[in-house]
Write a protein that holds these residues in place. Structure first.
Motif, PDB file in Angstrom:
ATOM      1  N   VAL B  32      -6.053  94.536  -0.754  1.00 48.06           N
ATOM      2  CA  VAL B  32      -4.800  94.559  -1.520  1.00 48.06           C
ATOM      3  C   VAL B  32      -4.939  93.673  -2.745  1.00 48.06           C
ATOM      4  O   VAL B  32      -5.552  92.609  -2.688  1.00 48.06           O
ATOM      5  CB  VAL B  32      -3.623  94.090  -0.637  1.00 48.06           C
ATOM      6  N   TYR B  33      -4.368  94.134  -3.840  1.00 45.02           N
ATOM      7  CA  TYR B  33      -4.423  93.418  -5.108  1.00 45.02           C
ATOM      8  C   TYR B  33      -3.005  93.354  -5.685  1.00 45.02           C
ATOM      9  O   TYR B  33      -2.241  94.311  -5.563  1.00 45.02           O
ATOM     10  CB  TYR B  33      -5.330  94.162  -6.104  1.00 45.02           C
ATOM     11  N   TRP B  34      -2.706  92.248  -6.352  1.00 47.00           N
ATOM     12  CA  TRP B  34      -1.425  92.132  -7.055  1.00 47.00           C
ATOM     13  C   TRP B  34      -1.693  91.937  -8.546  1.00 47.00           C
ATOM     14  O   TRP B  34      -2.579  91.163  -8.924  1.00 47.00           O
ATOM     15  CB  TRP B  34      -0.624  90.942  -6.523  1.00 47.00           C
ATOM     16  N   TYR B  35      -0.889  92.650  -9.341  1.00 48.99           N
ATOM     17  CA  TYR B  35      -0.971  92.555 -10.797  1.00 48.99           C
ATOM     18  C   TYR B  35       0.440  92.344 -11.344  1.00 48.99           C
ATOM     19  O   TYR B  35       1.423  92.778 -10.758  1.00 48.99           O
ATOM     20  CB  TYR B  35      -1.541  93.853 -11.395  1.00 48.99           C
ATOM     21  N   ARG B  36       0.494  91.722 -12.503  1.00 46.60           N
ATOM     22  CA  ARG B  36       1.779  91.510 -13.175  1.00 46.60           C
ATOM     23  C   ARG B  36       1.737  92.182 -14.543  1.00 46.60           C
ATOM     24  O   ARG B  36       0.720  92.103 -15.252  1.00 46.60           O
ATOM     25  CB  ARG B  36       2.069  90.018 -13.318  1.00 46.60           C
ATOM     26  N   GLN B  37       2.831  92.834 -14.896  1.00 55.08           N
ATOM     27  CA  GLN B  37       2.914  93.496 -16.198  1.00 55.08           C
ATOM     28  C   GLN B  37       4.173  93.005 -16.906  1.00 55.08           C
ATOM     29  O   GLN B  37       5.291  93.279 -16.468  1.00 55.08           O
ATOM     30  CB  GLN B  37       2.956  95.021 -16.053  1.00 55.08           C
ATOM     31  N   LEU B  38       3.938  92.279 -17.984  1.00 50.92           N
ATOM     32  CA  LEU B  38       5.049  91.841 -18.809  1.00 50.92           C
ATOM     33  C   LEU B  38       5.455  92.990 -19.737  1.00 50.92           C
ATOM     34  O   LEU B  38       4.635  93.881 -20.011  1.00 50.92           O
ATOM     35  CB  LEU B  38       4.650  90.601 -19.613  1.00 50.92           C
TER      36      LEU B  38
END
Lengths: 110, 116
Positions: B32-38
């Motif tokens: 599992v991977y987490w990414y953030r998108q502003l």
């Protein structure tokens, strides 16, 4: 610093035309290069991906060209359709960590 | 054949509250991977987890953020004492394995966090 540089920032193409998006990277340790398509309010959807030992990969209307020596790769969308209007991201993988380009907003006009 | 599931899809918090974002990977996926998108930006890697292990947390802010992927249940991204700058879309992705051949990451629909 941005490890994957993507251009252009935006692109307008007529229906039936070819959309071309370019990406460049610096780190030769990257081992996998996917492209994602994202519609507003949705998650990125995998389009096509390539490994660095392959120079070209085609899936339907989408083609990746990969130039290992130049550390560049590009996405070609043939016969562009209005439904292709979206933001496209290139990415490069190392150890499970995807580094994304800044994205290209593609608009296909009827 | 469910894909990656995330909930809630939208989350509103006031400054100082806690936000908990949940992610269930695709069936059979253990990475599992987490990414953030502003807004108007690309996705930024935050953390990579396997069951009960953090593999790479180099993209996680040093304070207030934590992530886990327990043996049972979904992965959780936790943000304590949220600030307005935490407002973003948070995406979870999953893959079968971590090597290049099986590293294809499939993304969920995201959780859009708004901090008032």
């Amino acid at each position: 610093q941005q490890q994957v540089k993507q251009s252009p920032q935006s692109l307008i193409v007529q229906k039936g035309g070819i959309s071309i998006i370019n990406c460049a990277y610096e780190n030769t340790a990257f081992d996998y290069f996917p492209w994602y398509q994202q519609f507003p309010g949705k998650g990125p959807a995998l389009l096509i991906a390539i490994r660095p030992d392959v120079s070209e990969k085609k899936e339907g209307r989408f083609t990746i060209s990969f130039n290992k020596s130049a550390k560049q790769f590009s996405l070609h969308i043939m016969d562009s359709q209005p439904g292709d209007s979206a933001t496209y991201f290139c990415a490069a993988n190392r150890g499970g960590k995807l580094q994304f380009g800044a994205g290209t907003q593609v608009v296909v006009t009827p | 054949n469910a894909g990656v599931m995330q909930n809630p899809r939208h989350l509103v918090r006031r400054r100082g509250q806690e936000a908990r974002l949940r992610c269930s990977p695709m069936k059979g996926h253990s990475h599992v991977y987490w990414y953030r998108q502003l807004p108007e930006e690309g996705l930024k890697f935050m953390v990579y987890l396997q069951k009960e292990n953090i593999i790479d947390e180099s993209g996680m802010p040093k304070e207030r953020f934590s992530a886990e992927f327990p043996k049972e249940g979904p992965s959780i991204l936790r943000i304590q004492q949220v600030v307005r700058g935490d407002s973003a879309a948070y995406f979870c992705a999953s893959s079968l394995a971590g090597g290049p051949d099986l590293a294809t990451q499939y993304f969920g629909p995201g959780t859009r966090l708004l901090v008032l």
